[in-house]
Write an enzyme that holds these catalytic residues in place. Structure first.
Site, PDB file in Angstrom:
ATOM      1  N   ALA A 150      30.470  43.984  37.576  1.00 51.60           N
ATOM      2  CA  ALA A 150      31.911  43.834  37.761  1.00 51.60           C
ATOM      3  C   ALA A 150      32.311  43.565  39.214  1.00 51.60           C
ATOM      4  O   ALA A 150      33.489  43.397  39.510  1.00 51.60           O
ATOM      5  CB  ALA A 150      32.612  45.090  37.253  1.00 51.60           C
TER       6      ALA A 150
ATOM      7  N   ASN B 179      28.244  51.924  38.007  1.00 51.67           N
ATOM      8  CA  ASN B 179      27.554  50.628  38.067  1.00 51.67           C
ATOM      9  C   ASN B 179      28.002  49.817  39.286  1.00 51.67           C
ATOM     10  O   ASN B 179      27.185  49.224  39.979  1.00 51.67           O
ATOM     11  CB  ASN B 179      27.801  49.836  36.776  1.00 51.67           C
ATOM     12  CG  ASN B 179      27.112  50.487  35.584  1.00 51.67           C
ATOM     13  OD1 ASN B 179      25.941  50.821  35.656  1.00 51.67           O
ATOM     14  ND2 ASN B 179      27.857  50.706  34.512  1.00 51.67           N
TER      15      ASN B 179
ATOM     16  N   HIS C 233      38.531  46.233  43.129  1.00 52.17           N
ATOM     17  CA  HIS C 233      37.346  46.619  43.902  1.00 52.17           C
ATOM     18  C   HIS C 233      37.462  46.006  45.294  1.00 52.17           C
ATOM     19  O   HIS C 233      37.725  44.798  45.417  1.00 52.17           O
ATOM     20  CB  HIS C 233      36.064  46.082  43.256  1.00 52.17           C
ATOM     21  CG  HIS C 233      35.877  46.541  41.843  1.00 52.17           C
ATOM     22  ND1 HIS C 233      35.656  47.849  41.508  1.00 52.17           N
ATOM     23  CD2 HIS C 233      35.885  45.845  40.677  1.00 52.17           C
ATOM     24  CE1 HIS C 233      35.524  47.951  40.200  1.00 52.17           C
ATOM     25  NE2 HIS C 233      35.677  46.755  39.665  1.00 52.17           N
TER      26      HIS C 233
END
Ligand SMILES: NC(=O)c1ccc[n+]([C@@H]2O[C@H](COP(=O)([O-])OP(=O)(O)OC[C@H]3O[C@@H](n4cnc5c(N)ncnc54)[C@H](O)[C@@H]3O)[C@@H](O)[C@H]2O)c1
Length: 270
Positions: A127, A193, A223
């Site tokens: 991601a 992750n 993010h």
């Protein structure tokens, strides 16, 4: 462009990512390949037979089928149970659940199994993205890596933040965790992750700093990575859309697996 011969592909996990990746491989990257999967929940759905996939209940069944490449998109438990015997038997494995590598003993076991089998463990960026620049830059030395994960307050429900903060009452961006990537992986496994992808591409789990923010001004998972080093400075910013089949999974995670597999079949890789 010529291709390597990947004729048999195994999938561990036929959930949102597994189905999406399977569709893309069958349509675009490896239309001639045969496919098999392990997923206990798929046995009763008819999905495997509808898509011409052999379904196995354990890793031995998959090994006997002789896959050329296996893709894990099931969860950390599968990395513990299923991936080591595949590597040991010489099968290359792409893993989506790379947060499992925060467990140093497991990371060592995987490395040992891959060496013993002469196989490759292929980690995807999932991601998050842009990490190739950090991996290049670290050869000259990195001074600082900070990952910030920003989600709407209610998206932190079910995490330790729920007991420490009144999530429903948060009206301004509020830092709910500050620590190392190693601590974040343990306390916030749903974020593990992405945290692992950043840690493994830069300065490791102990030296990577992590901040997690309950932010009422955002609607998506954001993010951010800030890196400083001899090379200069790098900033990564990503706002991910979810996969239509699983709102908890970023679409980019499935796309990064597709890209990782397509790289295995190309002779020219960028
Ligand atoms: N790298 C990243 O950024 C990133 C992002 C999202 C998800 N992931 C990983 O990918 C995994 C799958 O995501 P998803 O959205 O497809 O989840 P999902 O819940 O939709 O599907 C997971 C599937 O795996 C199956 N499964 C669980 N344990 C298994 C096992 N031991 N053996 C075989 N099958 C098993 C389940 O039955 C389910 O069908 C997540 O658990 C997560 O670890 C990684």
């Amino acid at each position: 462009m010529s291709t390597k011969h990947i004729k048999r592909v195994g999938l561990i996990g036929l959930g949102a990512i597994g189905k999406r990746v399977l569709g893309a491989l069958q349509r675009e990257h490896l239309p001639q390949a045969a496919y098999a999967a392990i997923d206990p929940s798929a046995a009763s759905t008819g999905f495997a037979s509808e898509h011409g996939i052999a379904l196995f209940s354990d890793v031995q069944g998959l090994l006997d089928w002789k896959p050329d490449l296996v893709i894990e998109c099931a969860g950390h438990g599968a990395v513990v149970q299923v991936v080591p015997p595949l590597l040991q038997a010489g099968v290359d494995v792409v893993i989506a659940s790379i947060g499992a590598l925060a467990d140093k003993a497991l990371a060592k076991d995987l490395e040992t199994a891959a060496e013993a089998g002469g196989a490759r463990l292929i980690l995807v960026s999932g991601a998050i993205g842009g990490l190739d620049a950090m991996r290049s830059a670290r050869a000259a030395g990195l001074d600082e890596v900070l990952y910030t994960g920003r989600k709407p307050p209610q998206a932190w429900a079910g995490t330790p933040a729920e007991t420490e903060f009144d999530l429903a009452g948060i009206t301004v961006p509020t830092t709910i965790f500050r620590g190392t990537a190693a601590e974040a992986s343990l306390k916030f496994p749903k974020n593990a992750n992405v945290t692992a992808a950043v840690a493994l591409s830069g300065v490791g789990f102990e030296a990577t700093r992590v901040e997690l923010v309950a932010d009422p001004t955002v609607a998506k998972n954001i993010h951010e990575v800030k890196v400083k080093g001899a090379f200069g400075e790098l900033g990564i910013w990503l706002a991910n859309n979810p996969l239509p089949d699983n709102v908890k999974t970023s679409w980019l995670a499935a796309l990064s697996i597709e890209e990782a597999v397509s790289k295995q079949v190309l002779t020219t890789v960028f």
